[in-house]
Motif scaffolding. Structure first.
Motif, mmCIF file in Angstrom:
data_model
loop_
_atom_site.group_PDB
_atom_site.id
_atom_site.type_symbol
_atom_site.label_atom_id
_atom_site.label_comp_id
_atom_site.label_asym_id
_atom_site.label_seq_id
_atom_site.Cartn_x
_atom_site.Cartn_y
_atom_site.Cartn_z
ATOM 1 N N GLU A 133 -26.767 72.637 38.397
ATOM 2 C CA GLU A 133 -27.083 73.912 39.035
ATOM 3 C C GLU A 133 -28.575 74.192 39.083
ATOM 4 O OE1 GLU A 133 -24.852 76.690 36.755
ATOM 5 O OE2 GLU A 133 -22.972 76.184 37.745
ATOM 6 N N GLU A 134 -29.384 73.275 38.577
ATOM 7 C CA GLU A 134 -30.820 73.523 38.514
ATOM 8 C C GLU A 134 -31.569 72.226 38.731
ATOM 9 O OE1 GLU A 134 -32.416 76.408 35.505
ATOM 10 O OE2 GLU A 134 -33.424 74.620 34.763
ATOM 11 N N PHE A 135 -32.705 72.334 39.432
ATOM 12 C CA PHE A 135 -33.603 71.193 39.553
ATOM 13 C C PHE A 135 -35.035 71.703 39.585
ATOM 14 C CE2 PHE A 135 -32.834 72.403 43.925
ATOM 15 C CZ PHE A 135 -34.010 72.135 44.602
ATOM 16 N N GLU A 136 -35.970 70.804 39.429
ATOM 17 C CA GLU A 136 -37.366 71.183 39.352
ATOM 18 C C GLU A 136 -38.152 70.453 40.430
ATOM 19 O OE1 GLU A 136 -40.728 71.055 35.878
ATOM 20 O OE2 GLU A 136 -38.661 71.448 35.271
ATOM 21 N N THR A 137 -39.006 71.196 41.122
ATOM 22 C CA THR A 137 -39.933 70.595 42.070
ATOM 23 C C THR A 137 -41.305 70.572 41.401
ATOM 24 O OG1 THR A 137 -40.599 72.672 43.102
ATOM 25 C CG2 THR A 137 -38.623 71.592 43.996
ATOM 26 N N GLU A 138 -42.303 70.156 42.139
ATOM 27 C CA GLU A 138 -43.644 70.142 41.581
ATOM 28 C C GLU A 138 -44.109 71.557 41.209
ATOM 29 O OE1 GLU A 138 -48.050 68.973 43.122
ATOM 30 O OE2 GLU A 138 -46.427 67.602 43.624
ATOM 31 N N LYS A 139 -43.706 72.560 42.026
ATOM 32 C CA LYS A 139 -44.167 73.928 41.811
ATOM 33 C C LYS A 139 -43.160 74.838 41.126
ATOM 34 C CE LYS A 139 -46.857 73.904 46.099
ATOM 35 N NZ LYS A 139 -46.985 74.550 47.415
ATOM 36 N N PHE A 140 -41.856 74.587 41.300
ATOM 37 C CA PHE A 140 -40.849 75.562 40.903
ATOM 38 C C PHE A 140 -39.720 74.988 40.055
ATOM 39 C CE2 PHE A 140 -42.169 76.934 45.266
ATOM 40 C CZ PHE A 140 -42.866 78.059 44.890
ATOM 41 N N ILE A 141 -39.058 75.902 39.341
ATOM 42 C CA ILE A 141 -37.727 75.656 38.789
ATOM 43 C C ILE A 141 -36.786 76.350 39.768
ATOM 44 C CG2 ILE A 141 -36.112 76.116 36.917
ATOM 45 C CD1 ILE A 141 -38.543 76.260 35.037
ATOM 46 N N VAL A 142 -35.768 75.645 40.223
ATOM 47 C CA VAL A 142 -34.860 76.168 41.240
ATOM 48 C C VAL A 142 -33.448 76.185 40.682
ATOM 49 C CG1 VAL A 142 -33.992 75.858 43.591
ATOM 50 C CG2 VAL A 142 -36.329 75.159 43.028
ATOM 51 N N GLN A 143 -32.800 77.358 40.728
ATOM 52 C CA GLN A 143 -31.406 77.506 40.298
ATOM 53 C C GLN A 143 -30.536 77.769 41.519
ATOM 54 O OE1 GLN A 143 -31.238 80.681 37.449
ATOM 55 N NE2 GLN A 143 -31.873 79.351 35.759
ATOM 56 N N ILE A 144 -29.523 76.949 41.709
ATOM 57 C CA ILE A 144 -28.616 77.108 42.836
ATOM 58 C C ILE A 144 -27.600 78.182 42.499
ATOM 59 C CG2 ILE A 144 -26.883 75.975 44.273
ATOM 60 C CD1 ILE A 144 -28.452 73.368 43.791
ATOM 61 N N GLN A 145 -27.463 79.168 43.395
ATOM 62 C CA GLN A 145 -26.546 80.286 43.195
ATOM 63 C C GLN A 145 -25.222 80.092 43.915
ATOM 64 O OE1 GLN A 145 -27.523 82.987 41.067
ATOM 65 N NE2 GLN A 145 -28.870 81.273 40.637
ATOM 66 N N GLY A 146 -25.227 79.411 45.035
ATOM 67 C CA GLY A 146 -24.002 79.200 45.790
ATOM 68 C C GLY A 146 -24.293 78.991 47.254
ATOM 69 N N PRO A 147 -23.243 78.802 48.039
ATOM 70 C CA PRO A 147 -23.414 78.587 49.475
ATOM 71 C C PRO A 147 -24.007 79.821 50.154
ATOM 72 C CG PRO A 147 -21.183 78.060 48.777
ATOM 73 C CD PRO A 147 -21.851 78.720 47.632
ATOM 74 N N VAL A 148 -24.700 79.583 51.237
ATOM 75 C CA VAL A 148 -25.263 80.672 52.025
ATOM 76 C C VAL A 148 -24.129 81.374 52.765
ATOM 77 C CG1 VAL A 148 -26.781 81.222 53.963
ATOM 78 C CG2 VAL A 148 -27.476 79.516 52.287
ATOM 79 N N ALA A 149 -24.086 82.691 52.689
ATOM 80 C CA ALA A 149 -23.041 83.457 53.371
ATOM 81 C C ALA A 149 -23.143 83.242 54.879
ATOM 82 C CB ALA A 149 -23.189 84.939 53.050
ATOM 83 N N GLY A 150 -22.015 82.926 55.489
ATOM 84 C CA GLY A 150 -21.986 82.721 56.934
ATOM 85 C C GLY A 150 -22.402 81.344 57.378
ATOM 86 N N ASP A 151 -22.735 80.450 56.449
ATOM 87 C CA ASP A 151 -23.129 79.092 56.811
ATOM 88 C C ASP A 151 -21.884 78.280 57.113
ATOM 89 O OD1 ASP A 151 -24.478 76.706 57.182
ATOM 90 O OD2 ASP A 151 -24.653 76.273 55.046
ATOM 91 N N THR A 152 -21.794 77.756 58.315
ATOM 92 C CA THR A 152 -20.624 76.970 58.708
ATOM 93 C C THR A 152 -20.927 75.482 58.745
ATOM 94 O OG1 THR A 152 -21.203 77.231 61.037
ATOM 95 C CG2 THR A 152 -19.680 78.852 60.089
ATOM 96 N N THR A 153 -22.091 75.079 58.214
ATOM 97 C CA THR A 153 -22.470 73.673 58.294
ATOM 98 C C THR A 153 -21.869 72.824 57.184
ATOM 99 O OG1 THR A 153 -24.486 74.058 57.012
ATOM 100 C CG2 THR A 153 -24.656 74.189 59.421
ATOM 101 N N SER A 154 -21.325 73.448 56.154
ATOM 102 C CA SER A 154 -20.763 72.638 55.077
ATOM 103 C C SER A 154 -19.335 73.059 54.773
ATOM 104 C CB SER A 154 -21.622 72.735 53.815
ATOM 105 O OG SER A 154 -21.313 73.865 53.087
ATOM 106 N N LYS A 155 -18.546 72.098 54.390
ATOM 107 C CA LYS A 155 -17.142 72.386 54.113
ATOM 108 C C LYS A 155 -16.969 73.211 52.845
ATOM 109 C CE LYS A 155 -16.612 67.918 51.888
ATOM 110 N NZ LYS A 155 -16.101 66.592 52.002
ATOM 111 N N GLU A 156 -17.979 73.226 51.956
ATOM 112 C CA GLU A 156 -17.884 74.018 50.736
ATOM 113 C C GLU A 156 -17.905 75.508 51.036
ATOM 114 O OE1 GLU A 156 -20.073 71.509 50.989
ATOM 115 O OE2 GLU A 156 -19.317 70.072 49.545
ATOM 116 N N ASN A 157 -18.372 75.901 52.221
ATOM 117 C CA ASN A 157 -18.517 77.305 52.542
ATOM 118 C C ASN A 157 -17.262 77.915 53.156
ATOM 119 O OD1 ASN A 157 -21.092 77.070 51.643
ATOM 120 N ND2 ASN A 157 -21.986 76.823 53.654
#
Length: 108
Positions: A71-95
């Motif tokens: 649920e988390e990864f790090e870039t050069e500048k940031f710590i990023v926590q994934i919260q979930g799929p984007v509301a209304g996004d139809t590009t992925s089957k997880e949504n």
């Protein structure tokens, strides 16, 4: 190119104990194994143009992030926590919304 979008919280405060988190969105490009973090404007809620940061991921790391194992990864500048799929996004089957199973009535 196939992409998947996720709502994220990110911070540039990598070493501080009390971090201030900002809302954003991460776009995962499957073919190039690239994760790009975009800032969300605080007052309008729209994404700001241009990625804040990006990272090229290993195939295993990309799969773990998209499947929810990690649920988390790090870039050069940031710590990023994934919260979930984007509301209304139809590009992925997880949504795709799945109806919860019906509740069973308990006998007393």
């Amino acid at each position: 190119m196939a992409t998947q979008r996720r709502e994220v919280l990110y911070t540039h405060m990598k070493t501080q104990k009390r971090k201030k988190w900002k809302e954003g969105e991460c776009v995962f490009t499957i073919a190039s194994k690239r994760a790009a973090v975009y800032a969300r404007h605080e007052s309008s809620g729209r994404l700001e143009p241009g990625a804040c940061d990006e990272k090229f991921l290993e195939p295993d790391e990309m799969d773990a992030l998209l499947s929810g194992i990690e649920e988390e990864f790090e870039t050069e500048k940031f710590i990023v926590q994934i919260q979930g799929p984007v509301a209304g996004d139809t590009t992925s089957k997880e949504n795709v919304a799945v109806a919860p199973p019906p509740k069973k009535k308990m006998k007393m």
